[in-house]
Write a protein that holds these residues in place. Structure first.
Motif, PDB file in Angstrom:
ATOM      1  N   LEU A  35       0.831  -1.206   0.000  1.00 37.65           N
ATOM      2  CA  LEU A  35       0.000   0.000   0.000  1.00 37.65           C
ATOM      3  C   LEU A  35       0.865   1.255   0.000  1.00 37.65           C
ATOM      4  CD1 LEU A  35      -2.897   0.984   0.035  1.00 37.65           C
ATOM      5  CD2 LEU A  35      -2.871   0.821   2.531  1.00 37.65           C
ATOM      6  N   ASP A  40      -1.611  -0.696  -5.461  1.00 34.97           N
ATOM      7  CA  ASP A  40      -2.948  -0.861  -4.893  1.00 34.97           C
ATOM      8  C   ASP A  40      -3.627  -2.147  -5.342  1.00 34.97           C
ATOM      9  OD1 ASP A  40      -2.977   1.638  -3.461  1.00 34.97           O
ATOM     10  OD2 ASP A  40      -3.167   2.627  -5.390  1.00 34.97           O
ATOM     11  N   LEU A  90      -2.585   4.683   3.593  1.00 32.14           N
ATOM     12  CA  LEU A  90      -3.300   5.725   2.845  1.00 32.14           C
ATOM     13  C   LEU A  90      -2.907   7.121   3.320  1.00 32.14           C
ATOM     14  CD1 LEU A  90      -6.835   4.052   2.655  1.00 32.14           C
ATOM     15  CD2 LEU A  90      -5.199   4.337   0.780  1.00 32.14           C
ATOM     16  N   ARG A  93       0.311   8.481   1.959  1.00 26.60           N
ATOM     17  CA  ARG A  93       0.208   8.942   0.568  1.00 26.60           C
ATOM     18  C   ARG A  93      -0.761  10.121   0.442  1.00 26.60           C
ATOM     19  NH1 ARG A  93      -1.500   3.507  -2.245  1.00 26.60           N
ATOM     20  NH2 ARG A  93      -1.849   4.947  -3.986  1.00 26.60           N
ATOM     21  N   LEU A  95      -3.842  10.274   1.083  1.00 29.78           N
ATOM     22  CA  LEU A  95      -5.150   9.901   0.541  1.00 29.78           C
ATOM     23  C   LEU A  95      -6.238   9.973   1.611  1.00 29.78           C
ATOM     24  CD1 LEU A  95      -4.083   6.889  -1.707  1.00 29.78           C
ATOM     25  CD2 LEU A  95      -4.560   9.244  -2.401  1.00 29.78           C
ATOM     26  N   LEU A 143     -12.079   1.444   4.062  1.00 32.25           N
ATOM     27  CA  LEU A 143     -10.738   1.687   3.534  1.00 32.25           C
ATOM     28  C   LEU A 143     -10.475   0.945   2.220  1.00 32.25           C
ATOM     29  CD1 LEU A 143      -8.998   1.659   7.005  1.00 32.25           C
ATOM     30  CD2 LEU A 143      -9.504   3.645   5.588  1.00 32.25           C
ATOM     31  N   MET A 147      -9.280   2.422  -1.437  1.00 31.03           N
ATOM     32  CA  MET A 147      -8.190   1.801  -2.192  1.00 31.03           C
ATOM     33  C   MET A 147      -8.653   1.396  -3.590  1.00 31.03           C
ATOM     34  SD  MET A 147      -6.655  -0.637   0.814  1.00 31.03           S
ATOM     35  CE  MET A 147      -5.830  -1.670  -0.392  1.00 31.03           C
ATOM     36  N   GLN A 150      -8.382   4.099  -6.023  1.00 29.86           N
ATOM     37  CA  GLN A 150      -7.004   4.371  -6.435  1.00 29.86           C
ATOM     38  C   GLN A 150      -6.503   3.333  -7.437  1.00 29.86           C
ATOM     39  OE1 GLN A 150      -5.063   7.072  -5.503  1.00 29.86           O
ATOM     40  NE2 GLN A 150      -7.029   7.787  -4.701  1.00 29.86           N
TER      41      GLN A 150
END
Length: 205
Positions: A35, A40, A90, A93, A95, A143, A147, A150
């Motif tokens: 991750l 992803d 996440l 990054r 996100l 979550l 993902m 993405q």
């Protein structure tokens, strides 16, 4: 828990359900690394494998009377570790905001403190509230939805709003369940104190 249910919970370690739970735990760092690196699709694949093993270990444990104390510890631990790993990956990054990580982790730190207080009064962990299970369910599936957006941008138009809805609602329920747990802990401690020698037998609710 009834007497019949208690007899079904064993202290065995090497059972197929427990091995599946251990596999889930071993895959947590693999999931986190994938991750963080932005892979992803592979991270989602690991999460799917973990989710399938989660279903299988519960099914097999009930079907073949292999419910164990170790399994009862490993299952919720694995769920929380996947939630933490997904949040950290996440957030690293950008996100998801870091405040969501603090909200979720802070709640478990809070409950750890409640557990320490209970232990000091001679109590073990209280039964898990159904609201806590619902909160974990929301977070566990929120979550991966983020993902998914993405990994497959063409799906983000519906996976992102759904993921955020589950995530915010799950975080709220997570704390709500934690507060209920803390209130119940205070009630149990006060009730024990009220029944101890030299104290009144009455207890205000």
């Amino acid at each position: 828990m009834s007497t019949a249910e208690e007899r079904q919970v064993s202290s065995r370690v090497l059972t197929l359900p427990n091995l599946l739970s251990m596999l889930r735990l071993v895959l947590v760092p693999v999931f986190l690394v994938l991750l963080i690196r932005g892979e992803d699709c592979w991270a989602l694949l690991v999460l799917v494998v973990a989710s399938v093993s989660d279903y299988l270990d519960g099914f097999l444990a009930r079907r073949y009377d292999q419910v164990t104390r170790l399994g009862q510890l490993l299952d919720p631990a694995a769920d929380r570790l996947y939630i933490f790993a997904a949040l950290l990956g996440l957030a690293s990054r950008d996100l998801v905001p870091w405040w969501i990580v603090l909200v979720v982790v802070g709640r478990d730190v809070f409950l750890l403190g409640v557990g320490v207080v209970l232990a000091n009064f001679g109590f073990g962990p209280l039964p898990v509230h159904q609201l806590g299970k619902l909160a974990t369910f929301c977070l566990f599936y929120a979550l991966p939805m983020i993902m998914l957006g993405q990994a497959f941008p063409m799906l983000a138009w519906w996976s992102d709003p759904l993921g955020w809805a589950f995530g915010i609602w799950g975080a709220f329920l997570y704390w709500w369940a934690g507060i209920i747990y803390a209130i119940e802990a205070v009630r149990v401690i006060r009730l024990t104190g009220a029944k101890s020698p030299g104290r009144s037998d009455t207890l205000e609710d």
